[in-house]
Motif scaffolding. Structure first.
Motif, PDB file in Angstrom:
ATOM      1  N   GLU A 139       0.818  -1.213   0.000  1.00 18.78           N
ATOM      2  CA  GLU A 139       0.000   0.000   0.000  1.00 18.78           C
ATOM      3  C   GLU A 139       0.855   1.266   0.000  1.00 18.78           C
ATOM      4  O   GLU A 139       0.636   2.179  -0.809  1.00 18.78           O
ATOM      5  N   VAL A 140       1.851   1.341   0.906  1.00 23.24           N
ATOM      6  CA  VAL A 140       2.625   2.579   1.016  1.00 23.24           C
ATOM      7  C   VAL A 140       3.557   2.766  -0.177  1.00 23.24           C
ATOM      8  O   VAL A 140       3.767   3.894  -0.634  1.00 23.24           O
ATOM      9  N   LEU A 141       4.105   1.662  -0.709  1.00 23.29           N
ATOM     10  CA  LEU A 141       4.960   1.788  -1.883  1.00 23.29           C
ATOM     11  C   LEU A 141       4.153   2.191  -3.114  1.00 23.29           C
ATOM     12  O   LEU A 141       4.586   3.032  -3.915  1.00 23.29           O
ATOM     13  N   THR A 142       2.969   1.617  -3.268  1.00 27.02           N
ATOM     14  CA  THR A 142       2.125   1.927  -4.429  1.00 27.02           C
ATOM     15  C   THR A 142       1.664   3.378  -4.408  1.00 27.02           C
ATOM     16  O   THR A 142       1.595   4.036  -5.452  1.00 27.02           O
ATOM     17  N   SER A 143       1.360   3.874  -3.221  1.00 21.54           N
ATOM     18  CA  SER A 143       0.817   5.234  -3.115  1.00 21.54           C
ATOM     19  C   SER A 143       1.894   6.312  -3.069  1.00 21.54           C
ATOM     20  O   SER A 143       1.582   7.498  -3.217  1.00 21.54           O
ATOM     21  N   HIS A 144       3.160   5.913  -2.897  1.00 22.16           N
ATOM     22  CA  HIS A 144       4.216   6.922  -2.779  1.00 22.16           C
ATOM     23  C   HIS A 144       4.601   7.426  -4.164  1.00 22.16           C
ATOM     24  O   HIS A 144       4.868   6.646  -5.077  1.00 22.16           O
ATOM     25  N   PRO A 145       4.677   8.747  -4.357  1.00 20.76           N
ATOM     26  CA  PRO A 145       4.937   9.288  -5.694  1.00 20.76           C
ATOM     27  C   PRO A 145       6.348   9.024  -6.211  1.00 20.76           C
ATOM     28  O   PRO A 145       6.592   9.160  -7.422  1.00 20.76           O
ATOM     29  N   ASP A 146       7.282   8.635  -5.358  1.00 25.44           N
ATOM     30  CA  ASP A 146       8.660   8.441  -5.789  1.00 25.44           C
ATOM     31  C   ASP A 146       8.956   7.025  -6.289  1.00 25.44           C
ATOM     32  O   ASP A 146      10.087   6.750  -6.722  1.00 25.44           O
ATOM     33  N   TYR A 147       7.949   6.133  -6.257  1.00 31.30           N
ATOM     34  CA  TYR A 147       8.213   4.736  -6.599  1.00 31.30           C
ATOM     35  C   TYR A 147       7.147   4.202  -7.541  1.00 31.30           C
ATOM     36  O   TYR A 147       5.999   4.647  -7.515  1.00 31.30           O
ATOM     37  N   GLU A 148       7.558   3.226  -8.349  1.00 33.74           N
ATOM     38  CA  GLU A 148       6.610   2.551  -9.225  1.00 33.74           C
ATOM     39  C   GLU A 148       6.854   1.055  -9.175  1.00 33.74           C
ATOM     40  O   GLU A 148       7.998   0.595  -9.082  1.00 33.74           O
ATOM     41  N   ASN A 149       5.785   0.297  -9.234  1.00 32.43           N
ATOM     42  CA  ASN A 149       5.872  -1.157  -9.169  1.00 32.43           C
ATOM     43  C   ASN A 149       6.464  -1.691 -10.476  1.00 32.43           C
ATOM     44  O   ASN A 149       6.101  -1.248 -11.564  1.00 32.43           O
ATOM     45  N   THR A 150       7.380  -2.643 -10.352  1.00 32.75           N
ATOM     46  CA  THR A 150       7.947  -3.264 -11.550  1.00 32.75           C
ATOM     47  C   THR A 150       7.026  -4.325 -12.140  1.00 32.75           C
ATOM     48  O   THR A 150       7.269  -4.806 -13.251  1.00 32.75           O
ATOM     49  N   ILE A 151       5.991  -4.693 -11.395  1.00 31.67           N
ATOM     50  CA  ILE A 151       5.048  -5.711 -11.855  1.00 31.67           C
ATOM     51  C   ILE A 151       3.895  -5.033 -12.585  1.00 31.67           C
ATOM     52  O   ILE A 151       3.209  -4.184 -12.023  1.00 31.67           O
ATOM     53  N   GLU A 152       3.717  -5.394 -13.829  1.00 30.34           N
ATOM     54  CA  GLU A 152       2.633  -4.804 -14.605  1.00 30.34           C
ATOM     55  C   GLU A 152       1.295  -5.117 -13.971  1.00 30.34           C
ATOM     56  O   GLU A 152       0.997  -6.263 -13.649  1.00 30.34           O
ATOM     57  N   GLY A 153       0.506  -4.106 -13.749  1.00 22.39           N
ATOM     58  CA  GLY A 153      -0.787  -4.272 -13.103  1.00 22.39           C
ATOM     59  C   GLY A 153      -0.708  -4.219 -11.589  1.00 22.39           C
ATOM     60  O   GLY A 153      -1.736  -4.269 -10.909  1.00 22.39           O
ATOM     61  N   GLY A 154       0.511  -4.117 -11.047  1.00 21.79           N
ATOM     62  CA  GLY A 154       0.666  -4.009  -9.593  1.00 21.79           C
ATOM     63  C   GLY A 154       0.715  -5.366  -8.909  1.00 21.79           C
ATOM     64  O   GLY A 154       0.623  -6.422  -9.531  1.00 21.79           O
ATOM     65  N   GLY A 155       0.859  -5.337  -7.597  1.00 18.38           N
ATOM     66  CA  GLY A 155       0.866  -6.563  -6.812  1.00 18.38           C
ATOM     67  C   GLY A 155       2.264  -7.018  -6.445  1.00 18.38           C
ATOM     68  O   GLY A 155       3.265  -6.307  -6.626  1.00 18.38           O
ATOM     69  N   TYR A 156       2.330  -8.233  -5.917  1.00 18.90           N
ATOM     70  CA  TYR A 156       3.595  -8.798  -5.454  1.00 18.90           C
ATOM     71  C   TYR A 156       4.376  -9.402  -6.615  1.00 18.90           C
ATOM     72  O   TYR A 156       3.820  -9.708  -7.674  1.00 18.90           O
ATOM     73  N   ALA A 157       5.685  -9.579  -6.364  1.00 17.42           N
ATOM     74  CA  ALA A 157       6.570 -10.117  -7.398  1.00 17.42           C
ATOM     75  C   ALA A 157       6.986 -11.544  -7.053  1.00 17.42           C
ATOM     76  O   ALA A 157       7.038 -11.913  -5.870  1.00 17.42           O
TER      77      ALA A 157
END
Length: 255
Positions: free
Chosen positions: A207-225
């Protein structure tokens, strides 16, 4: 230096080093800071081999997080192509393995557990590894006061203390404030890799990583890797798996 030559606990003065040439008990005098810390210093029982490694190798491969100087990572890690910060390495087996598998990456490994510090130094020497440096103290002080901007190629936080009681959740390391702090030393594109076997902590991290403007998920569509091949299975992780815990990896990039 063996355990028998240490100053007995009953006669040791407060903050007196157990290893004169090794890590200091409280290098930044962090107990004077009025903030909640996400760790408890753990001295623990040190074996003869760990004590010997701390005494001999600390001057070359160790550093105290005192908050009094800026680190030059090129000087600290000569010849490597990149440097990553690892916060909390336990007994150091996984850290040593990752360093051995990728000698082009320097690992600045931070912990407050004295036996683990000695064990990682011992493992590094035995394996002929020279791309690990062991930092003793508060990672917040390191990030805030000792690392320049855009100097790190990655951050690794594997199985941090979950502080499972709800009233203690505020002590968890992966919070929005921490992510804002670490964003400064991280280079654009740097990989942030977290792993935990506590379901609600994994949810909080995501939640905090997804909502933080300085980071983006490397997994397309979000979620765990999926667990990346470069992260070895740890003894701690094995214990969790034996208890049917589900391990979640999170891989985000600094924008």
């Amino acid at each position: 230096m063996s355990e028998s030559s240490e100053t007995p606990a009953s006669t040791a003065r407060p903050n007196e080093p157990r290893f004169p040439d090794g890590p200091r008990p409280d290098p930044a005098q962090s107990h004077y800071e009025q903030r909640i810390r996400s760790f408890q210093p753990r001295r623990g029982r040190v074996t003869d081999a760990q004590a010997d490694a701390l005494q001999r190798l600390w001057p070359a491969w160790g550093l105290d997080i005192d908050g009094q100087r800026r680190l030059d990572l090129a000087e600290l890690f000569p010849g490597v192509e990149r440097v990553v910060l690892e916060i909390g390495f336990g007994m150091g087996e996984a850290t040593a393995q990752m360093a051995q598998d990728d000698p082009t990456t320097g690992i600045l490994a931070v912990d407050v557990h004295t036996p683990g510090q000695g064990n990682l130094l011992n493992l590094a020497e035995r394996a002929g590894i020279d791309n690990v440096r062991v930092a003793n103290g508060d990672a917040i002080v390191l990030l805030r006061d000792m690392l320049p901007d855009d100097c790190l190629d990655g951050l690794r936080v594997y199985f941090p203390d979950p502080w499972p009681k709800k009233r203690h959740n505020k002590r968890r390391l992966i919070q929005a404030e921490f992510l804002s702090l670490v964003a400064g030393p991280l280079k654009p594109g740097a990989l942030v890799h977290c792993a935990t076997d506590w379901e609600d902590y994994a949810e909080q991290m995501l939640e905090v990583l997804t909502s933080h403007p300085d980071y983006e998920n490397t997994i397309e569509g979000g979620g765990y890797a999926p667990r990346p091949e470069f992260r070895p299975l740890t003894r701690f992780e094995g214990k969790g798996l034996d208890k049917s815990h589900v391990v979640h990896d999170l891989l985000f990039r600094r924008r």
